[in-house]
Design a protein around this motif. Structure first.
Motif, short mmCIF file in Angstrom:
data_model
loop_
_atom_site.label_atom_id
_atom_site.label_comp_id
_atom_site.label_asym_id
_atom_site.label_seq_id
_atom_site.Cartn_x
_atom_site.Cartn_y
_atom_site.Cartn_z
N ASN A 57 22.16 -32.70 96.48
CA ASN A 57 23.15 -32.96 97.52
C ASN A 57 23.56 -34.42 97.55
O ASN A 57 23.95 -34.94 98.60
CB ASN A 57 22.60 -32.53 98.89
CG ASN A 57 23.69 -32.33 99.92
OD1 ASN A 57 24.78 -31.87 99.59
ND2 ASN A 57 23.40 -32.68 101.17
N GLY A 58 23.49 -35.06 96.42
CA GLY A 58 23.94 -36.45 96.32
C GLY A 58 23.06 -37.42 97.07
O GLY A 58 23.54 -38.46 97.54
N GLY A 59 21.77 -37.10 97.21
CA GLY A 59 20.84 -37.98 97.90
C GLY A 59 20.76 -37.75 99.40
O GLY A 59 19.93 -38.35 100.07
N LYS A 60 21.58 -36.86 99.91
CA LYS A 60 21.60 -36.59 101.35
C LYS A 60 20.79 -35.33 101.67
O LYS A 60 20.62 -34.45 100.84
CB LYS A 60 23.04 -36.40 101.84
CG LYS A 60 23.93 -37.62 101.66
CD LYS A 60 25.32 -37.35 102.17
CE LYS A 60 26.04 -36.30 101.33
NZ LYS A 60 27.45 -36.10 101.77
N ARG A 61 20.31 -35.26 102.91
CA ARG A 61 19.64 -34.06 103.37
C ARG A 61 20.67 -32.92 103.51
O ARG A 61 21.87 -33.16 103.59
CB ARG A 61 18.94 -34.32 104.71
CG ARG A 61 17.77 -35.30 104.59
CD ARG A 61 17.10 -35.53 105.93
NE ARG A 61 15.93 -36.39 105.78
CZ ARG A 61 14.71 -35.96 105.51
NH1 ARG A 61 14.49 -34.64 105.36
NH2 ARG A 61 13.70 -36.79 105.38
N VAL A 62 20.18 -31.71 103.54
CA VAL A 62 21.08 -30.54 103.52
C VAL A 62 21.23 -29.96 104.93
O VAL A 62 20.37 -30.15 105.79
CB VAL A 62 20.55 -29.46 102.55
CG1 VAL A 62 20.49 -30.03 101.13
CG2 VAL A 62 19.19 -28.93 102.98
N ASP A 63 22.33 -29.23 105.13
CA ASP A 63 22.63 -28.69 106.46
C ASP A 63 22.05 -27.30 106.70
O ASP A 63 21.56 -27.00 107.78
CB ASP A 63 24.15 -28.65 106.66
CG ASP A 63 24.78 -30.03 106.62
OD1 ASP A 63 24.32 -30.91 107.37
OD2 ASP A 63 25.73 -30.22 105.83
N ILE A 64 22.12 -26.44 105.70
CA ILE A 64 21.69 -25.05 105.86
C ILE A 64 20.86 -24.63 104.65
O ILE A 64 21.21 -24.96 103.51
CB ILE A 64 22.89 -24.10 106.00
CG1 ILE A 64 23.65 -24.37 107.31
CG2 ILE A 64 22.46 -22.63 105.95
CD1 ILE A 64 24.95 -23.59 107.44
N VAL A 65 19.78 -23.92 104.91
CA VAL A 65 18.98 -23.30 103.84
C VAL A 65 18.82 -21.82 104.15
O VAL A 65 18.41 -21.46 105.26
CB VAL A 65 17.59 -23.95 103.70
CG1 VAL A 65 16.75 -23.20 102.67
CG2 VAL A 65 17.70 -25.42 103.33
N LEU A 66 19.15 -20.97 103.19
CA LEU A 66 18.91 -19.53 103.29
C LEU A 66 17.71 -19.22 102.40
O LEU A 66 17.77 -19.41 101.19
CB LEU A 66 20.13 -18.73 102.84
CG LEU A 66 21.46 -19.08 103.51
CD1 LEU A 66 22.57 -18.14 103.02
CD2 LEU A 66 21.35 -19.04 105.03
N ASP A 67 16.63 -18.75 103.02
CA ASP A 67 15.35 -18.66 102.31
C ASP A 67 14.72 -17.29 102.44
O ASP A 67 14.52 -16.80 103.55
CB ASP A 67 14.40 -19.74 102.85
CG ASP A 67 13.02 -19.66 102.22
OD1 ASP A 67 12.94 -19.31 101.04
OD2 ASP A 67 12.04 -19.96 102.91
N MET A 68 14.39 -16.70 101.30
CA MET A 68 13.65 -15.43 101.31
C MET A 68 12.42 -15.53 100.40
O MET A 68 11.92 -14.52 99.90
CB MET A 68 14.54 -14.27 100.84
CG MET A 68 15.24 -14.46 99.51
SD MET A 68 14.22 -14.16 98.05
CE MET A 68 13.99 -12.41 98.17
N THR A 69 11.92 -16.75 100.23
CA THR A 69 10.84 -16.96 99.28
C THR A 69 9.49 -17.09 99.95
O THR A 69 8.52 -16.42 99.61
CB THR A 69 11.11 -18.21 98.41
OG1 THR A 69 12.37 -18.04 97.75
CG2 THR A 69 10.02 -18.40 97.38
N GLY A 70 9.39 -17.98 100.95
CA GLY A 70 8.12 -18.22 101.62
C GLY A 70 7.31 -19.29 100.93
O GLY A 70 7.75 -19.94 99.98
N GLY A 71 6.09 -19.50 101.43
CA GLY A 71 5.18 -20.46 100.82
C GLY A 71 5.71 -21.87 100.81
O GLY A 71 6.39 -22.31 101.74
#
Length: 319
Positions: free
Chosen positions: A196-210
């Motif tokens: 993300n060009g060194g910036k933090r991200v706004d949204i994460v869609l996660d189905m992984t866990g751990g």
């Protein structure tokens, strides 16, 4: 009719082809001749009884089917109580959706569970604002491949896909992702920020866990949102402390599609109508992940659990 029945919980080996009586319609339920049945990762949890809703035996798995009713209508249906891995299924009108001409069986099945999940994630769980960055884990999978496309179509500023192989990352890029990250990166926080060009991200869609969940949460920007909708790794993430959310102004949301049935009004019907419309005008496509004979349901589950699949897997009950 031919069906897959589970009489003991376990891995793919418990998916046994068998002959069962045809289901009998009663009440509001309608009998559907099944042309294709969808296979979802959640089905692998159901087979071992590790899903959110406890299962009881004997069980015919499967949460989605497409086929024809007695009146000739072609519909795709959600099955709240299972029963999809079979040549015939009972469907409820409230959970059945007419399939437009021009939408094939694989696409219809992809939209009713995985498309609706992606829609809810980006519209309800972690509402996307124009210009925001969106991370889609497992971006070549059923939900992920659709979420990449929806995020891009709905104005995301940067879509960051993660996947475990070069082939899957290339697929994610072809679907509209701006950058693709190796999901095996040892430090996912750093990898996402770099993407993300060194910036933090706004949204994460996660189905992984751990650790993926833990490190993705650490990558969120202030007022960032992580929407958690599965645990494919079968590894629990670290419990989230409210004080930590407060100190970073972040949000963690869970999403289980079954809860959409409890919302006031008919939320899924306009969502699926919108998804079908995007398919017909070329803005959204399902990624075929492979068609298996009904008798090969075990192989489909083995493929899903290996995490080497892409897109939508389906069963053909005629074989």
């Amino acid at each position: 009719m031919r069906a897959i029945q589970i009489t003991e919980f376990g891995g793919p080996e418990v998916l046994v082809p068998t002959d069962l009586p045809d289901p009998v319609a009663s009440g509001t339920a309608l009998l559907l001749d099944v042309d294709r049945a969808g296979v979802n990762y959640a089905d692998t949890h159901q087979a071992e009884n590790s899903y959110l809703a406890a299962a009881s035996l004997p069980l015919v798995p499967g949460a989605e089917v497409v086929g024809r009713l007695a009146d000739g209508r072609r519909v795709v249906s959600l099955l709240a109580g299972g029963g999809g891995y079979a040549q015939k299924a009972l469907v409820e009108p409230a959970l059945s959706f007419d399939v437009p001409d021009g939408v094939d069986d694989t696409t219809a099945l992809a939209m009713v569970v995985q498309g609706a999940s992606a829609w809810l994630l980006l519209r309800r769980s972690a509402p996307l604002a124009a210009g925001e960055s969106v991370v889609v884990h497992a971006a070549a999978g059923g939900v992920g491949s659709l979420a990449v496309q929806l995020a891009k179509a709905w104005g995301a500023g940067r879509v960051i896909a993660t996947a475990s192989s070069e082939e899957k990352r290339k697929l994610a890029l072809s679907l509209g992702a701006d950058v693709a990250v190796d999901s095996r990166a040892p430090d996912m926080t750093a990898a996402l920020r770099e993407a993300n060009g060194g910036k933090r991200v706004d949204i994460v869609l996660d189905m992984t866990g751990g650790r993926v969940t833990d490190q993705s949460l650490a990558a969120l920007a202030p007022f960032g949102r992580l929407a958690f909708y599965g645990m494919a790794s079968r590894e629990q993430p670290t419990p989230v402390r409210p004080a930590s959310l407060l100190s970073h102004s972040t949000t963690v949301a869970g999403m289980w599609l079954a809860h959409a049935f409890l919302l006031p009004g008919d939320v899924l019907r306009p969502a699926i109508a919108e998804l079908f419309g995007m398919v017909l005008d070329g803005r959204l496509r399902a990624v075929p992940g492979g068609e298996y004979a009904l008798s090969e349901a075990r192989l489909a589950h083995e493929a899903l659990r290996s995490r080497n699949t892409v897109g939508k897997l389906i069963l053909d009950p005629s074989r």
